[in-house]
Design a protein around this motif. Structure first.
Motif, PDB file in Angstrom:
ATOM      1  N   THR A   5       0.828  -1.209   0.000  1.00 25.07           N
ATOM      2  CA  THR A   5       0.000   0.000   0.000  1.00 25.07           C
ATOM      3  C   THR A   5       0.860   1.255   0.000  1.00 25.07           C
ATOM      4  OG1 THR A   5      -1.744  -1.164   1.214  1.00 25.07           O
ATOM      5  CG2 THR A   5      -1.828   1.245   1.216  1.00 25.07           C
ATOM      6  N   GLU A   6       1.931   1.246   0.778  1.00 25.20           N
ATOM      7  CA  GLU A   6       2.826   2.414   0.824  1.00 25.20           C
ATOM      8  C   GLU A   6       3.447   2.682  -0.537  1.00 25.20           C
ATOM      9  OE1 GLU A   6       4.349   2.251   5.485  1.00 25.20           O
ATOM     10  OE2 GLU A   6       5.441   1.156   3.932  1.00 25.20           O
ATOM     11  N   ARG A   7       3.772   1.623  -1.265  1.00 23.90           N
ATOM     12  CA  ARG A   7       4.355   1.806  -2.606  1.00 23.90           C
ATOM     13  C   ARG A   7       3.334   2.417  -3.561  1.00 23.90           C
ATOM     14  NH1 ARG A   7       6.804  -3.841  -4.241  1.00 23.90           N
ATOM     15  NH2 ARG A   7       7.565  -2.668  -6.052  1.00 23.90           N
ATOM     16  N   MET A   8       2.059   2.027  -3.415  1.00 21.52           N
ATOM     17  CA  MET A   8       1.012   2.586  -4.273  1.00 21.52           C
ATOM     18  C   MET A   8       0.789   4.074  -3.991  1.00 21.52           C
ATOM     19  SD  MET A   8      -1.868  -0.436  -4.214  1.00 21.52           S
ATOM     20  CE  MET A   8      -3.085   0.657  -4.958  1.00 21.52           C
ATOM     21  N   LEU A   9       0.919   4.468  -2.736  1.00 21.33           N
ATOM     22  CA  LEU A   9       0.560   5.832  -2.329  1.00 21.33           C
ATOM     23  C   LEU A   9       1.765   6.768  -2.225  1.00 21.33           C
ATOM     24  CD1 LEU A   9      -2.126   5.021   0.410  1.00 21.33           C
ATOM     25  CD2 LEU A   9      -2.476   5.553  -2.007  1.00 21.33           C
ATOM     26  N   ARG A  10       2.959   6.295  -2.555  1.00 14.99           N
ATOM     27  CA  ARG A  10       4.139   7.157  -2.476  1.00 14.99           C
ATOM     28  C   ARG A  10       3.996   8.317  -3.466  1.00 14.99           C
ATOM     29  NH1 ARG A  10       7.984   2.366  -4.945  1.00 14.99           N
ATOM     30  NH2 ARG A  10       6.742   2.025  -6.829  1.00 14.99           N
ATOM     31  N   LYS A  11       4.422   9.486  -3.023  1.00 15.26           N
ATOM     32  CA  LYS A  11       4.242  10.699  -3.815  1.00 15.26           C
ATOM     33  C   LYS A  11       5.583  11.183  -4.364  1.00 15.26           C
ATOM     34  CE  LYS A  11       0.355  12.108  -0.881  1.00 15.26           C
ATOM     35  NZ  LYS A  11      -0.148  13.128   0.078  1.00 15.26           N
ATOM     36  N   SER A 471       9.208   1.518 -11.192  1.00 14.21           N
ATOM     37  CA  SER A 471       9.097   2.933 -10.849  1.00 14.21           C
ATOM     38  C   SER A 471      10.415   3.471 -10.296  1.00 14.21           C
ATOM     39  CB  SER A 471       7.991   3.135  -9.821  1.00 14.21           C
ATOM     40  OG  SER A 471       8.012   4.457  -9.317  1.00 14.21           O
ATOM     41  N   TYR A 472      10.777   4.671 -10.731  1.00 14.17           N
ATOM     42  CA  TYR A 472      12.000   5.293 -10.223  1.00 14.17           C
ATOM     43  C   TYR A 472      11.911   5.599  -8.728  1.00 14.17           C
ATOM     44  CZ  TYR A 472      14.130   5.904 -14.823  1.00 14.17           C
ATOM     45  OH  TYR A 472      14.711   5.692 -16.053  1.00 14.17           O
ATOM     46  N   LEU A 473      10.683   5.666  -8.205  1.00 20.28           N
ATOM     47  CA  LEU A 473      10.547   5.914  -6.768  1.00 20.28           C
ATOM     48  C   LEU A 473      11.059   4.756  -5.949  1.00 20.28           C
ATOM     49  CD1 LEU A 473       7.038   7.644  -6.545  1.00 20.28           C
ATOM     50  CD2 LEU A 473       9.277   8.691  -6.284  1.00 20.28           C
ATOM     51  N   ASN A 474      11.181   3.569  -6.538  1.00 19.52           N
ATOM     52  CA  ASN A 474      11.748   2.431  -5.819  1.00 19.52           C
ATOM     53  C   ASN A 474      13.161   2.721  -5.334  1.00 19.52           C
ATOM     54  OD1 ASN A 474       9.466   0.886  -6.263  1.00 19.52           O
ATOM     55  ND2 ASN A 474      10.272  -0.047  -8.132  1.00 19.52           N
ATOM     56  N   ASP A 475      13.924   3.454  -6.161  1.00 23.09           N
ATOM     57  CA  ASP A 475      15.328   3.731  -5.839  1.00 23.09           C
ATOM     58  C   ASP A 475      15.548   5.197  -5.497  1.00 23.09           C
ATOM     59  OD1 ASP A 475      15.979   1.052  -6.498  1.00 23.09           O
ATOM     60  OD2 ASP A 475      15.968   1.615  -8.625  1.00 23.09           O
ATOM     61  N   ASN A 476      14.413   5.961  -5.424  1.00 24.00           N
ATOM     62  CA  ASN A 476      14.532   7.399  -5.145  1.00 24.00           C
ATOM     63  C   ASN A 476      15.463   8.115  -6.104  1.00 24.00           C
ATOM     64  OD1 ASN A 476      12.789   7.439  -2.834  1.00 24.00           O
ATOM     65  ND2 ASN A 476      14.438   6.498  -1.647  1.00 24.00           N
ATOM     66  N   LYS A 477      15.365   7.737  -7.392  1.00 20.67           N
ATOM     67  CA  LYS A 477      16.212   8.365  -8.391  1.00 20.67           C
ATOM     68  C   LYS A 477      15.732   9.783  -8.651  1.00 20.67           C
ATOM     69  CE  LYS A 477      17.431   4.078 -10.773  1.00 20.67           C
ATOM     70  NZ  LYS A 477      17.415   3.329 -12.048  1.00 20.67           N
TER      71      LYS A 477
END
Length: 479
Positions: A5-11, A471-477
């Motif tokens: 859920t956190e991965r879905m809602l990350r901004k 998603s690039y948010l996985n690695d905070n790129k």
């Protein structure tokens, strides 16, 4: 490790989009965006839908359908203007909702808009083809059915005219935004003059009896849809709404705007205001020239009405300009669609190569993708089918943007800059915009709703199977 859920809602951090989109050159001015908006909004629909909706749903009250659709579009346009002023990022609603509500909801909004662009490009190409064929047929030039119609429709194999014009526009856009904008500005002026010429000439051929009764008595069409009464007007609103959705194409290109906090609101609201006046005027004149049933199943009612009124030369001139002017809609839709696909690739939700820019800082990989898909759709589906399906996905994105204003206001002046333009009558107007879009969505045909459901199931599969994992948010790129 973040939960599912956190991965879905990350901004996404808005500063990251500023960095990523900083590679795009800011060259577009207010006049470019007004031309882009008018060119996209005042396209195939103004030459086709007034007659179609009058014959199928509203009669002379099609004018009220256009006004009703304009009210809802106007409310949403104010939300778009504030969003684009505060966050001038490529991808419009997708990027905004990603920042406000999170990645999953951003994907839903973006996926909804992607349906609009894929189908709208094919729709405009199909309408241009119909008008072009109507223009050359009096000269004895008739394309064989196999090259004039989509596969399986009236003996068709491929709509050759639609194919050629989509490829021509793709080539123009591949050469750069500035060059496309210059062409757009010239063609939009020509197209507006053609619309005004129809209005002036058409006024001389009006028969007041064709307006009576202005609101026909309500009954059901053989397909179960409404005709006449407020029900027919409402059905007309939902069908017509696609006419006004082109202002999203302005917002999608906001990363290439000069001084976007001022440029974007002026471009969005200015182009919509001009379009509404032209649409209502054309609808009023068209239903006054002939009794509305004659426009049933007519893909080029404006040219037909002029020819039947004894203005064959003017009809030819207007249709010639209209065909050329429809390039403006293709330019706007293909430019916006390619920026949206670029945004998906930029964030890793679709393959990374779609988010790459060439040596001239243009997202030509994304442009190639929308070109291929639009050509396939335009080759397989007929005009009457396409015009029912464009609004569904767009209305869902519009609802997200409208309620997104509440989340945006909490962050303006903090991690999101305080924009020069703000939606008036807050907090009431965002709610009205959301409800208006929801009501219009409720009036769409069952085919459109089924299509929307199928499209979103497909989109969810892609997101969970590919987008969430890459998603690039996985690695905070950050770049």
């Amino acid at each position: 490790m973040a939960s599912f859920t956190e991965r879905m809602l990350r901004k996404e951090d808005p500063s990251v989009y500023e960095i990523k989109d900083g590679h795009l050159e800011r060259t577009l001015r207010v006049r470019d965006f007004i031309a882009l908006g008018v060119g996209t909004i005042v396209s195939t629909a103004i030459f086709t839908l007034p007659g179609t909706v009058a014959a199928q749903h509203a009669g002379p009250a099609v004018v009220l359908s256009f006004l009703g659709a304009a009210v809802v579009a106007g409310l949403v346009a104010f939300a778009y203007a504030e969003m684009a002023s505060a966050m001038p990022f490529a991808g419009s609603a997708y990027s905004w909702i990603n920042v406000i509500f999170g990645e999953f909801f951003g994907w839903i909004a973006g996926w909804a808009l992607l349906a609009e662009y894929f189908i709208a490009v094919a729709f405009v190409g199909s309408g241009l083809s119909a008008n072009f064929r109507g223009l050359i047929e009096p000269l004895g030039l008739v394309l064989p059915k196999s090259l004039a119609n989509p596969l399986g429709t009236n003996g068709g194999v491929i709509d050759l005219v639609s194919l050629v014009v989509i490829l021509m526009v793709a080539f123009l856009l591949s050469r750069g935004v500035s060059e496309a904008a210059r062409v757009e500005n010239i063609l939009v002026v020509a197209k507006v003059l053609a619309v005004l010429l129809f209005i002036v000439v058409g006024l001389t051929a009006i028969h007041p009896r064709n307006y009576v009764p202005f609101i026909p008595k309500y009954h059901l069409n053989p397909d179960g849809s409404a005709f006449g009464g407020w029900q027919g007007i409402y059905a007309g609103v939902s069908m017509i709404f696609l006419s006004y959705i082109g202002f999203d194409s302005i917002a999608a290109n906001s990363a290439e705007a000069k001084d976007p906090s001022k440029t974007m609101p002026r471009g969005i609201l200015g182009s919509l205001a001009i379009a509404v006046v032209l649409f209502v005027a054309v609808a009023a004149v068209l239903v006054g020239m002939f009794h509305y049933p004659v426009y049933a199943n007519n893909a080029e009612p404006v040219g037909w009405a002029l020819r039947q009124s004894g203005h064959g030369v003017i009809a030819a001139v207007i249709q010639a300009i209209a065909c050329i002017g429809m390039f403006t809609a293709l330019i706007g839709m293909m430019m916006a669609g390619s920026r949206l696909i670029y945004s998906f690739g930029r964030d890793g939700l679709l393959p990374q190569w779609l988010g790459q820019l060439n040596q001239n800082k243009l997202p030509n990989h994304a442009l190639l993708a929308i070109t291929i898909v639009a050509v396939i759709i335009g080759s397989l589906f007929p005009f009457a089918f396409l015009n029912q399906l464009i609004s569904a996905g767009t209305l869902i994105a519009f609802m997200f943007v409208s309620i997104g204003i509440y989340g945006l206001r909490k962050r303006e002046g903090q991690d999101i800059k305080d924009p020069d333009f703000k939606m008036p009558f807050y907090p009431v107007m965002p709610a009205l915009a959301f409800l208006g879009a929801l009501i219009v969505f409720g009036g769409l045909s069952n085919d459109a709703k089924i299509y929307a459901a199928g499209w979103f199931v497909f989109g969810l599969i892609i997101y969970f199977a590919y987008g969430m994992q890459h998603s690039y948010l996985n690695d905070n790129k950050k770049d």
